[in-house]
Motif scaffolding. Structure first.
Motif, PDB file in Angstrom:
ATOM      1  N   LEU A 168      44.407  46.553 -24.262  1.00  0.00           N
ATOM      2  CA  LEU A 168      43.827  45.669 -25.276  1.00  0.00           C
ATOM      3  C   LEU A 168      42.947  46.468 -26.240  1.00  0.00           C
ATOM      4  CD1 LEU A 168      42.926  42.457 -23.250  1.00  0.00           C
ATOM      5  CD2 LEU A 168      44.553  42.640 -25.129  1.00  0.00           C
ATOM      6  N   ALA A 169      42.243  47.458 -25.692  1.00  0.00           N
ATOM      7  CA  ALA A 169      41.389  48.287 -26.541  1.00  0.00           C
ATOM      8  C   ALA A 169      42.239  49.046 -27.563  1.00  0.00           C
ATOM      9  CB  ALA A 169      40.586  49.249 -25.685  1.00  0.00           C
ATOM     10  N   MET A 170      43.411  49.517 -27.116  1.00  0.00           N
ATOM     11  CA  MET A 170      44.291  50.277 -28.013  1.00  0.00           C
ATOM     12  C   MET A 170      44.682  49.479 -29.243  1.00  0.00           C
ATOM     13  SD  MET A 170      47.111  52.493 -26.041  1.00  0.00           S
ATOM     14  CE  MET A 170      46.936  52.546 -24.289  1.00  0.00           C
ATOM     15  N   VAL A 171      44.895  48.153 -29.053  1.00  0.00           N
ATOM     16  CA  VAL A 171      45.322  47.343 -30.196  1.00  0.00           C
ATOM     17  C   VAL A 171      44.138  46.613 -30.838  1.00  0.00           C
ATOM     18  CG1 VAL A 171      47.651  47.025 -29.294  1.00  0.00           C
ATOM     19  CG2 VAL A 171      45.874  45.343 -28.767  1.00  0.00           C
ATOM     20  N   GLY A 172      42.920  46.965 -30.397  1.00  0.00           N
ATOM     21  CA  GLY A 172      41.731  46.408 -31.025  1.00  0.00           C
ATOM     22  C   GLY A 172      41.456  44.956 -30.674  1.00  0.00           C
ATOM     23  N   LEU A 173      41.775  44.555 -29.446  1.00  0.00           N
ATOM     24  CA  LEU A 173      41.555  43.153 -29.077  1.00  0.00           C
ATOM     25  C   LEU A 173      40.575  42.994 -27.919  1.00  0.00           C
ATOM     26  CD1 LEU A 173      45.011  41.364 -29.392  1.00  0.00           C
ATOM     27  CD2 LEU A 173      42.984  41.067 -30.787  1.00  0.00           C
ATOM     28  N   THR A 174      39.723  44.003 -27.707  1.00  0.00           N
ATOM     29  CA  THR A 174      38.712  43.882 -26.669  1.00  0.00           C
ATOM     30  C   THR A 174      37.839  42.666 -26.994  1.00  0.00           C
ATOM     31  OG1 THR A 174      38.732  46.253 -26.433  1.00  0.00           O
ATOM     32  CG2 THR A 174      36.862  45.093 -25.467  1.00  0.00           C
ATOM     33  N   GLY A 175      37.566  41.858 -25.967  1.00  0.00           N
ATOM     34  CA  GLY A 175      36.734  40.670 -26.190  1.00  0.00           C
ATOM     35  C   GLY A 175      37.539  39.402 -26.383  1.00  0.00           C
ATOM     36  N   PHE A 176      38.858  39.534 -26.508  1.00  0.00           N
ATOM     37  CA  PHE A 176      39.694  38.344 -26.709  1.00  0.00           C
ATOM     38  C   PHE A 176      40.451  37.951 -25.438  1.00  0.00           C
ATOM     39  CE2 PHE A 176      39.018  39.651 -31.064  1.00  0.00           C
ATOM     40  CZ  PHE A 176      38.875  38.433 -31.717  1.00  0.00           C
ATOM     41  N   GLU A 177      40.041  38.512 -24.299  1.00  0.00           N
ATOM     42  CA  GLU A 177      40.791  38.304 -23.053  1.00  0.00           C
ATOM     43  C   GLU A 177      40.992  36.823 -22.737  1.00  0.00           C
ATOM     44  OE1 GLU A 177      38.248  40.225 -23.449  1.00  0.00           O
ATOM     45  OE2 GLU A 177      38.762  42.262 -22.810  1.00  0.00           O
ATOM     46  N   LYS A 178      39.961  36.025 -23.005  1.00  0.00           N
ATOM     47  CA  LYS A 178      40.011  34.629 -22.586  1.00  0.00           C
ATOM     48  C   LYS A 178      40.640  33.705 -23.629  1.00  0.00           C
ATOM     49  CE  LYS A 178      37.198  34.597 -18.718  1.00  0.00           C
ATOM     50  NZ  LYS A 178      37.918  35.807 -18.236  1.00  0.00           N
ATOM     51  N   SER A 179      40.989  34.251 -24.787  1.00  0.00           N
ATOM     52  CA  SER A 179      41.569  33.410 -25.835  1.00  0.00           C
ATOM     53  C   SER A 179      43.003  33.051 -25.497  1.00  0.00           C
ATOM     54  CB  SER A 179      41.558  34.155 -27.166  1.00  0.00           C
ATOM     55  OG  SER A 179      40.249  34.495 -27.510  1.00  0.00           O
ATOM     56  N   TYR A 180      43.395  31.889 -25.999  1.00  0.00           N
ATOM     57  CA  TYR A 180      44.785  31.472 -25.816  1.00  0.00           C
ATOM     58  C   TYR A 180      45.572  31.810 -27.080  1.00  0.00           C
ATOM     59  CZ  TYR A 180      43.970  29.230 -21.398  1.00  0.00           C
ATOM     60  OH  TYR A 180      43.698  29.017 -20.083  1.00  0.00           O
ATOM     61  N   PRO A 181      46.891  32.065 -26.940  1.00  0.00           N
ATOM     62  CA  PRO A 181      47.686  32.487 -28.099  1.00  0.00           C
ATOM     63  C   PRO A 181      47.518  31.588 -29.318  1.00  0.00           C
ATOM     64  CG  PRO A 181      48.989  32.722 -26.129  1.00  0.00           C
ATOM     65  CD  PRO A 181      47.681  32.104 -25.702  1.00  0.00           C
ATOM     66  N   ARG A 182      47.431  30.274 -29.121  1.00  0.00           N
ATOM     67  CA  ARG A 182      47.369  29.395 -30.281  1.00  0.00           C
ATOM     68  C   ARG A 182      46.068  29.547 -31.062  1.00  0.00           C
ATOM     69  NH1 ARG A 182      44.318  25.375 -30.621  1.00  0.00           N
ATOM     70  NH2 ARG A 182      42.915  25.009 -28.894  1.00  0.00           N
ATOM     71  N   GLU A 183      45.079  30.184 -30.417  1.00  0.00           N
ATOM     72  CA  GLU A 183      43.800  30.385 -31.098  1.00  0.00           C
ATOM     73  C   GLU A 183      43.802  31.659 -31.945  1.00  0.00           C
ATOM     74  OE1 GLU A 183      41.294  28.321 -27.418  1.00  0.00           O
ATOM     75  OE2 GLU A 183      41.479  30.489 -27.544  1.00  0.00           O
ATOM     76  N   LEU A 184      44.903  32.431 -31.890  1.00  0.00           N
ATOM     77  CA  LEU A 184      44.955  33.716 -32.586  1.00  0.00           C
ATOM     78  C   LEU A 184      45.804  33.632 -33.838  1.00  0.00           C
ATOM     79  CD1 LEU A 184      45.675  35.994 -29.486  1.00  0.00           C
ATOM     80  CD2 LEU A 184      43.448  35.408 -30.449  1.00  0.00           C
TER      81      LEU A 184
END
Lengths: 259, 274
Positions: free
Chosen positions: A121-137
């Motif tokens: 997740l860090a590689m693609v710059g999404l650290t901190g979004f672990e708990k998000s659901y796809p529809r929220e992105l």
């Protein structure tokens, strides 16, 4: 430019005919070298995706062979990361669980997998979004999750099927740069399916131009530009020259079938 | 103008929210008043049409008879629903494993569904000695089909690319089921459950009518029959009200359950702001 050391996969004389009689590929020859960024470029419906799926062993060629170098065939499957044109996420699972999936399927426990998921997740710059659901992105973030999932098994080869085609131009450019940086820093092989001449010239170390259906590789271009590539490259005369050459070859590849 | 627009939208949303409660409540109240007036003005005798107040009174007075009957009906309803869920989901999973199993058995599930339960109930009551079990079977027949058909549809509607992804990582049949097909089927299953909840109540009431059993262990339907024989029409209405309210509560319960299970991800439950 990183030199191509040795061959990783070789597709020889591949034919693929679907159940409905459509001949998608005919006499496809392609060699994929270790650590290269290879683009498969061609018009829609030319069998680029079919070729990619055959490499991933999602389907068998009707004839011809796919040979993996330096290891037995079964283990190769687990060294593949695949990114679809759509993000293809599980809507009921949060970002962490989506990225964890490939490891979960290999019976790796959540706690043991966590460092890998986090680094992916860090590689693609999404650290901190672990708990998000796809529809929220946003669309771009979903694609990043999809890439993180493909990277989590640390594959040696990353297969990407027009991954950014559905994104807006600004997001696409950003993801192009991020992908290129990642590829440059890690030692992967990338096979990138696209129908964009500009994208392929910007990203690739080599471009294989395919004919219209039934598809085969008609021409190959090396793009001898050092990485990391920047905006300067994208606006340079050299970039334009490459684009012109590749476009010509693409036009020939498409014209050949019409004649 | 640009600041007015959202405020106006807020207002119209607030009005709509209240209207959703007030309008049906007003219609209900007006109907009850009209009913009461019709009975009073025409001096209709109680044994033909009791007024709403008398029905309420009889609900209160006969509570001692009606409550045990309600519990009996509820027990049959929920045990039938439980068996329907187990049977329907189990069969759907079996269908999802093999197309041949589905092709072989699905037509018979349809036959079971389209044959009116009231027509089969007497036969079941003849063949099954235990009345309670017979009622359970009747309610189950009605309730299980929506669960079976919805779950089967759900299990088969997992995203094709996700299926490919699972294959790519060498997922076993069980992993494919557990991590992909079952979650993908959840919205469909819950939709089926909501329908099946109401249907199992209908099934158990219909079966009770057909059975017509008297005595201690009889449900609401029998209380309606019994009150009919005695021309105790207010009690008939009271029992009817109980059945309706139970049906509404069952529906609301499963709607809530479905909402809670899906609110994080499924379109049907997600609140949209736009």
């Amino acid at each position: 430019m990183r030199p191509t050391r040795r061959s990783l996969v070789r597709l020889s004389n591949i034919d693929k005919r679907f159940g409905n009689g459509v001949l998608a590929l005919q006499g496809l020859n392609l060699e994929i070298g270790e650590h290269e960024f290879l683009s498969l470029l061609g018009p829609s419906g030319c069998g680029k995706s079919t070729a990619l799926r055959l490499i991933a062993e999602l389907g068998e060629p009707t004839s011809g062979s796919i040979d993996w170098m330096g290891r037995d065939e079964r283990s190769s499957v687990h060294e593949i990361g695949f990114v679809f044109q759509e993000p293809t996420l599980m809507p009921w699972a949060n970002v962490f669980d989506n990225v964890y999936l490939p490891l979960r399927l290999k019976h790796i426990s959540r706690s043991k997998a966590e460092p890998d998921v986090e680094s992916s997740l860090a590689m693609v710059g999404l650290t901190g979004f672990e708990k998000s659901y796809p529809r929220e992105l946003s669309g771009g973030m979903k694609m990043r999750v999809s890439i993180a999932r493909a990277l989590v098994t640390r594959p040696r080869i990353l297969l990407m099927d027009e991954p950014f085609a559905a994104l807006d131009e600004i997001t696409r450019l950003k993801l192009n740069n991020d992908l290129m940086d990642l590829w440059h820093r890690q030692s992967w092989t990338v096979v990138f399916v696209t129908h964009s001449v500009y994208e392929s010239v910007y990203l690739s170390s080599r471009i294989a131009v395919m004919t219209t259906r039934p598809g085969r590789v008609m021409a190959e271009h090396r793009v001898n530009m050092p990485y990391p590539r920047t905006e300067d490259y994208r606006t340079s005369g050299l970039y334009n020259d490459y684009c012109r050459n590749v476009s010509r070859s693409l036009a020939r590849a498409m014209g050949e079938e019409e004649a | 103008m640009s600041e007015e627009a959202p405020r106006q939208r807020d207002r119209s949303e607030r009005i709509e929210r209240w209207a959703r409660v007030i309008l049906p409540a007003t219609i209900g109240t007006l109907t009850l008043v009209a009913w009461d007036l019709v009975v009073r003005i025409n001096q209709i005798p109680h044994f033909i049409l009791p007024g709403p107040l008398l029905v309420a009174q009889s609900l209160w007075n006969d509570w001692g008879t009606l409550l045990p009957a309600l519990l009996v009906t509820l027990r049959i309803t929920f045990s039938a629903l439980a068996v329907a869920v187990i049977g329907g989901v189990g069969l759907a999973i079996l269908f999802a494993q093999s197309k041949w199993v589905e092709i072989s058995f699905f037509p018979y599930a349809v036959v079971l569904q389209v044959t009116p339960i009231i027509a089969i109930a007497p036969l079941i009551l003849i063949y099954v000695d235990n009345t309670h079990v017979a009622l359970l079977i009747c309610a189950w027949i009605v309730a299980f089909f929506p669960i079976l058909s919805n779950t089967t549809l759900g299990l088969n509607s997992a995203d094709h690319n996700l299926v490919n992804l699972f294959q790519l990582y060498g997922a076993s049949r069980w992993q494919m089921l557990r991590y992909l097909r079952i979650p993908a089927a959840m919205p469909y299953f819950l939709g089926g459950l909501r329908i099946a909840g109401g249907l199992s109540l209908i099934g158990s009431v219909v079966a009770e009518f057909a059975a017509g059993t008297a005595g201690q262990g009889s449900g609401l339907a029998f209380r309606i029959l019994e009150a009919g024989y005695r021309l105790n029409i207010p009690r008939m209405f009271a029992a009817l009200v109980l059945i309706s309210v139970t049906g509404i509560l069952i529906f609301m319960f499963f709607t809530l359950l479905s909402h809670l299970a899906l609110r994080r991800w499924h379109e049907s439950a997600v609140k949209r702001e736009n």
